[in-house]
Each structure stands twice: as C-alpha cells, then as structure tokens.
Design an enzyme around this catalytic site. Structure first.
Site, PDB file in Angstrom:
ATOM      1  CD  GLU A 275      20.178   5.004  69.140  1.00 27.31           C
ATOM      2  OE1 GLU A 275      19.893   5.599  68.072  1.00 27.31           O
ATOM      3  OE2 GLU A 275      19.622   3.953  69.489  1.00 27.31           O
TER       4      GLU A 275
ATOM      5  CG  ASP B 258      21.331   3.022  65.656  1.00 25.19           C
ATOM      6  OD1 ASP B 258      22.335   3.531  65.116  1.00 25.19           O
ATOM      7  OD2 ASP B 258      21.389   2.221  66.612  1.00 25.19           O
TER       8      ASP B 258
ATOM      9  CG  ASP C 252      16.837   1.086  65.547  1.00 23.99           C
ATOM     10  OD1 ASP C 252      16.759   2.240  66.024  1.00 23.99           O
ATOM     11  OD2 ASP C 252      17.590   0.215  66.020  1.00 23.99           O
TER      12      ASP C 252
ATOM     13  CG  ASP D 289      15.235   1.013  70.678  1.00 23.10           C
ATOM     14  OD1 ASP D 289      14.031   1.117  71.009  1.00 23.10           O
ATOM     15  OD2 ASP D 289      15.973   0.072  71.017  1.00 23.10           O
TER      16      ASP D 289
END
Ligand code: 0RA
Length: 682
Positions: free
Chosen positions: A436, A509, A511, A513
């Site tokens: 990503e 990641d 998180d 997103d």
C-alpha cells in the site's frame, strides 16, 4: 373499489362472540412499550399517529371514508379525524361496556377485533390498535359521530375518566381521536412535520380517492396547511418520482384489478436513466425486501416485453431475448397489492411471503401490459427502444470482455514500470509483495531480497470491483498492473500454471485505510483469481505493532501481549511500576536531551540500564528498509497469514455490503461497527 364490508349485516353483528379473540388490559403496553410501537424514540412517537391514521385508511379502503385530517394542536396534542363509520358505541357482548370503551381500553390479539374481512392496514405489520395509543398517552379523548349522536369518552394513561356519553347530535359519521403522548414513557414527544408529511403523502398516493389534510398549529412553529389528494393514485406517484427525469413513455402504464380477494395495482414508466426504482407495498406497508409480488412483476415484465418485441419482429427469430436487467434499466414502477391475510417475512419483516400473490400479479399485470403495448404503439416503441439500448450496452461490455480475455491478451505484456521484479524466474521460489502506497513501496524495494522478492506498490484505493465491469476494471491501471504482473490472465481464462509467483503477499498498514484496501484486494482475488486463493497462494503480511528497545537491543512485538512480555523480561513492568522506566512514543519521537529537565536527566542516568523505549508503528512507512526486512519480509523471522477461501469469502461479503448498491445495510454496518473500526486505529 368494491365495498368489502357491505355484507348486509348490521353493525352490532360484527360484535358477536364468535369474532372476538383475546381481550386483555393495557398494563403490558405501558410495561413494555417497545414491543408494541418498536421504540420509545421519535420513531415510536410517530407510530402513535400512524396507528390512528391507519384505522382511518382502513375505513377508506373499505369504502366508508374519504377524508382524514391530522392537526398538530397548540397544546402539544395531536388530533386525528376521519369520516368513516365511527367506532361502534353499542354494548359489547363480552365486556358488557360500550364497544368504544372496549376498543380504547383492551388489547385484542388477532387483528382488529370485531371487524369482519377486508384488507386492513392497521392489522398489518405494525397494527396494534388504538388502545395502544391510549395506553401511551397521558390524555386521550375519543369523539364518535354515529347513530345520530356525538359520543365521547376521555382517558388518562389508558384509564377512562367517565363512562361513554352522548354530548350532542350529529347527522354525520366519523371518529376524532385527540391525544397527548406520555412523556413518562416516550423519550421524544416533539412531532416532526417532515416525517408526518412524507408518510401521509405516501398513504394518499396509495389510497386512491382519499383526501388527507395536515395542519401545524403548534406554538413556535410556522403555521402550515397541506392537503393531499391524488386522483390517479400510484399513477400520480410515478409522475412525481419521474418529475426530474426525461421519460420514455409519456403515457404511464396503469392497472387496478382484483382476483380472488386480492387487489393488484401496478403503475410504471421508463425514464432515460440507468437505475431501477421499484417500490412494492402490501396493504399500504412498504416491502423494502420485495417479495412474491415483485417476483411476479419481474417475470411478467420480461416475458411480456419480449413477446411483444418478437410479435412486432423487433427481435428477429435468431436473436437473443431481452434479459431481466435490460428491461429494468430506467424503470420506475410501483406495485401495490391488497390482501386479507398478508404474510411478512425476512429480517425486518419487510418481505411479502404469500405465494399465490406471485401468480395474481404475474397474470393481471402481464395481461394488462400486453394490452397497453398493443393499444399504445408509440409508447411501446419507446419502451422497447430503451430496453434495446440497455441490451446493447450489455453486449458491448461482453464483447469487450471477450477481447480482453482472448487467449494471451494479458499474458506476456510488458511488465508494469512500477513493478520491481525479482531476478529469479522460478515461480516456486518467487514472491510478490503488493504494498500500500508508494512510500512503503520504496522501503520494501530497498529492504527486500531482490533475488526472489518482487514489489508492486499500489497507489490509493483500488477500483470498486463490485460494480465495475471487466472492461472498466482493466482500464484501471492499478488492477491492470497486477494482472500483468501475475502473468496468468483473469476470470475464466485464469491459468494457475502461468502464475509468475507462488506467494502473493498483501502488505497494508494496520489502520482503517489499510483494512479497507486489504478487503478490496481480497475481494478482487476471491472473485477474479479464485483458483489462486483455493490453491493457497495468497498471504497477508503481519508487520509488528511495536518496537521495544533497551539500549541497543531491539525486539518487535506483534501484539499487546507480546509487548508486555518483552517489557517484563527486561525488568520493566506494565504501567504503575517503579522498577524500570518505560517510555512509549508514537512514530520516531524520542525524548531528546534538550527537552529533559534536570530531574529527568538524573533519572535516566541512574536507570539507564533498564530504560525501555516502546514505539508504536502506525504505518509501514514508519519503518526503514532494514526494519521492514527484519520484521515483515525476511522468511527466517517474518510472520505471515495464509488466506483461505473462508477469509476471502467473508471479505467478499463485507465488501458486497459496503460497496454494493444497497444503501440501507451499508448504513447499518457503518453505524454498528463504527466503534470497532475506530479501535483498529489505536
Ligand atoms: C372497530 C370496528 C369498526 C370500525 C372501527 C373499529 C374504527 C376504528 C377507528 C379508529 C379511528 N377511526 C376509526 N374508525 C373505525 C367497524 C364499524 C362498523 O362495522 O360499523
């Protein structure tokens, strides 16, 4: 319409013991209001109005009323008037008191008691009877015009203040219920004008010939008066729904017919847009989940349009039929059925289940549409032309797909510039990291073992594959790059034997997103490279959540528990301990010498040996190439999770809900999971 209640019996006959089911007091309603009106919030509050209005609508559907008036009064009460037969006032054979008092003070299971036959709104999904409204009102007054007199009774929290008595003479019939919702029970007591207007407008559309008046006389509110009367019923509803669209058939199709005690009403019109708006109702209750009436409608629509088009030689003998999708693009339709015993099914009881209704709708609507097409050749032509347009778009998409999938079209194409390929040409030892973001991609490129590890950075969110067609999907560079890098084509042309890497590793990641992109990728693989998932070639990288450092020694923790274990091992302790100083930072931040107070500096000197520094990683970008290699990419030490079909299927379902065109479940999901999602992003 037919007068369903003209049975020849007099009113009192409806109150024979045989028609009475169970009668009980109102205590349960005050004890568990949610059971009767759904909630005690604004929705429940408005439910009280709907309940009274629905009784008036029933009178109208039975041919006894044509006017309902709802007034929000200046004293916080609401008044609902209808010019129906009026609630019966004679002595009730079971309770031995006035039928009016019985209707207002007794719960009756099994539908509206005493009233024989007919379609009822109030007996439907949320039909609970006016007694429930009475139970949940701190004050209620019932006035009935009937049998030459005006009869009246008042109540407090469901209890009559006096006996029913005549207070005057009247030549009319009708019922006026005035009530003040009980603030001891309802959390919300302020009515919402817009909510009332929308609901009553819809009811007016669905009840041909009825007039519904709504007035706002509340203090601190602008005085308002609305009057709804729609001569055309649901035909007018269609006109309103299509008011901002270019329409195809100027004349709206409309049928209203009854067979075997089931009334079927359908209206439809095509517009030049692509979406489908089909609203279905049973006894004026909306069926958000569709049901048998919708199935019958769809079957008849596709069959009738095809048969007309063939009859007119618009579809040639050897040509394909229009599909269900083709005939529903740009369609605005309302299906409204009325039946004596509606069965509601599904999660929210929003789906009609009566099997015979499918046949009735299919027959009545199919025949009427065929006639309409014959009698309105210009409109028919416009409708069929619109369907052909949809069919063409569908066929164009299929052709594009065929050429994309043409053997080899996507194989052996120049590898994308963004791909940092590995030097090995042996798929069994080669790995592809899908990373990503360009910055994490950069770290991964530097940190990797270039012999067998390839890196493909993806920028931002990849396309929503749920709604995109293959041609559009492959016009998206990120997806196209991925397909080419894998080297094994896509969908039914996918060839596991040509896969260039046997391990494909998603690295995002930790998180929200990151989770979203991971879901998108899992869905893409599940749908378009399914064999690869089944074969176990897909993995999810597990970057550490913490770096724990003591002096020059560094350890990584992949979860909270592991972090605490390391701290303990090193003589530190969880929060509150004096044994070691534990410093937690986010990102690269550390306490610098300049920012230290003297005391801090002293403390650090004495405790230097046991000072433990914890860093929480928020994203892959926070790790330098060496760290990324050590923690996430080095086959000797890394953690990876192999994706199985279940993982991917769950992602697919989640995805379908989040990205599909169905808006309601998406809202629900986001609301109920909002907290969990936040927690991911600690
Ligand atoms: C029970 C029986 C009948 C009508 C009603 C109740 C009724 C209730 C309400 C509530 C508001 N408006 C209403 N209008 C009627 C049938 C009466 C008959 O057969 O005459």
């Amino acid at each position: 319409m037919a007068d369903k209640k003209a049975t020849g019996k007099n009113a009192e006959n409806y109150y024979g013991a045989e028609s009475i089911t169970v009668l009980e007091g109102l205590e349960p309603v005050r004890k568990r209001p949610g059971m009767y009106i759904g909630s005690t919030s604004a929705t429940g509050l408005h439910h009280l109005i709907w309940e009274v209005v629905d009784n008036g609508i029933d009178e109208a559907m039975a041919g006894h009323a044509n006017l309902i008036r709802v007034t929000l009064l200046d004293n916080g009460m609401v008044e609902v008037y209808d010019n129906g037969r009026g609630i019966p006032v004679g002595m009730h054979k079971v309770t031995k008191v006035s039928a009016l008092e019985t209707v207002l003070t007794k719960l009756h299971a099994g539908g509206k008691f005493g009233d024989g036959g007919g379609y009822k709104v109030s007996g439907g999904l949320h039909g609970v009877g006016v007694s429930v409204v009475n139970a949940l009102s701190e004050y209620l007054k019932a006035e009935v015009h009937r049998e030459g007199k005006i009869w009246m009774q008042e109540y407090e929290r469901g209890k009559p203040l006096k006996k029913v008595k005549p207070i005057g003479n009247s030549k009319k019939t009708g019922t006026i219920i005035t009530f003040k919702p009980d603030s001891q029970i309802l959390e919300e007591t302020e009515f919402n004008w817009g909510t009332i207007l929308d609901r009553l407008r819809q009811q007016a559309y669905l009840t041909k010939g009825i007039t519904i008046e709504i007035a706002d006389q509340r203090k601190n509110h602008r005085p308002k008066n609305y009057k709804f009367y729609f001569e055309g019923g649901i035909k007018a509803y269609i006109k309103s729904l299509n008011r901002n669209n270019q329409v195809k058939n100027e004349t709206i199709f409309y049928i209203d017919k009854e067979v075997n005690d089931t009334r079927v009403e359908v209206a439809l019109q095509y517009n030049d847009a692509f979406n489908e708006t089909v609203l279905a109702f049973a006894n004026n209750i909306i069926n958000a989940e569709g049901g048998t009436h919708v199935i019958g409608f769809r079957t008849a629509l596709t069959r009738t349009l095809n048969s007309y088009a063939r009859g007119q030689n618009l579809i040639k003998e050897k040509d394909e039929n229009l599909t269900g999708e083709d005939v529903r693009e740009g369609l605005t339709a309302i299906i409204s059925v009325k039946l004596t015993n509606p069965q509601f099914e599904g999660q929210t009881k929003g789906k009609l289940g009566n099997a015979d209704v499918k046949t009735y709708v299919e027959q009545i609507f199919g025949d009427a549409l065929a006639t309409f097409l014959q009698e309105n050749p210009r409109e028919a032509e416009a409708i069929i032309a619109k369907c052909f347009l949809s069919a063409q778009a569908r066929i164009a998409a299929r052709t594009a797909r065929a050429s994309i999938l043409r053997k080899g079209a996507l194989e052996g194409m120049t590898l994308p510039g963004k791909l940092a390929d590995c030097s090995s040409r042996k798929p069994e030892e080669s790995e592809l990291y899908i990373v990503e973001g360009d910055s994490a991609g950069g770290s991964a490129k530097q940190g990797r073992n270039r012999k067998f590890q390839a890196i493909l950075p993806l920028r931002g969110k990849i396309l929503n594959v749920e709604r995109a067609r293959l041609d559009k999907m492959l016009a998206n560079n990120e997806i196209k790059n991925l397909v080419i890098a894998l080297g094994a084509n896509i969908d039914e042309q996918f060839d596991l034997g040509k896969l260039r890497y046997h391990r494909i590793i998603i690295m995002t990641d930790a998180d929200v997103d990151g989770a979203h992109i991971r879901t998108l990728l899992l869905t893409l693989f599940y749908r378009h490279f399914n064999a690869l998932v089944t074969n176990g070639n897909l993995y999810i990288a597990q970057p550490p959540l913490y770096q724990v450092k003591k002096g020059t020694t560094i350890k990584y923790a992949y979860d909270e528990e592991e972090k605490n274990k390391i701290i303990k091992e090193w003589g530190g302790a969880s929060a509150g301990s004096a044994q070691a100083e534990v410093v937690e930072t986010e990102g690269e931040e550390e306490i610098s010498e300049e920012n230290q107070t003297e005391e801090e500096a002293e403390a650090i000197k004495t405790k230097a040996a046991v000072r433990i520094n914890i860093q929480r990683y928020k994203g892959l970008g926070e790790m330098n190439p060496q760290q990324l290699w050590d923690t996430t990419m080095n086959p000797e030490t890394r953690m990876m999770r192999q994706v199985n079909v279940d993982d991917a299927a769950i992602a697919n379902e989640t995805f379908e809900m989040l990205m599909g065109s169905d808006v309601a479940p998406r809202k629900h999901f986001i609301q109920t999971h909002a907290k969990k999602v936040k927690n991911l992003d600690i």
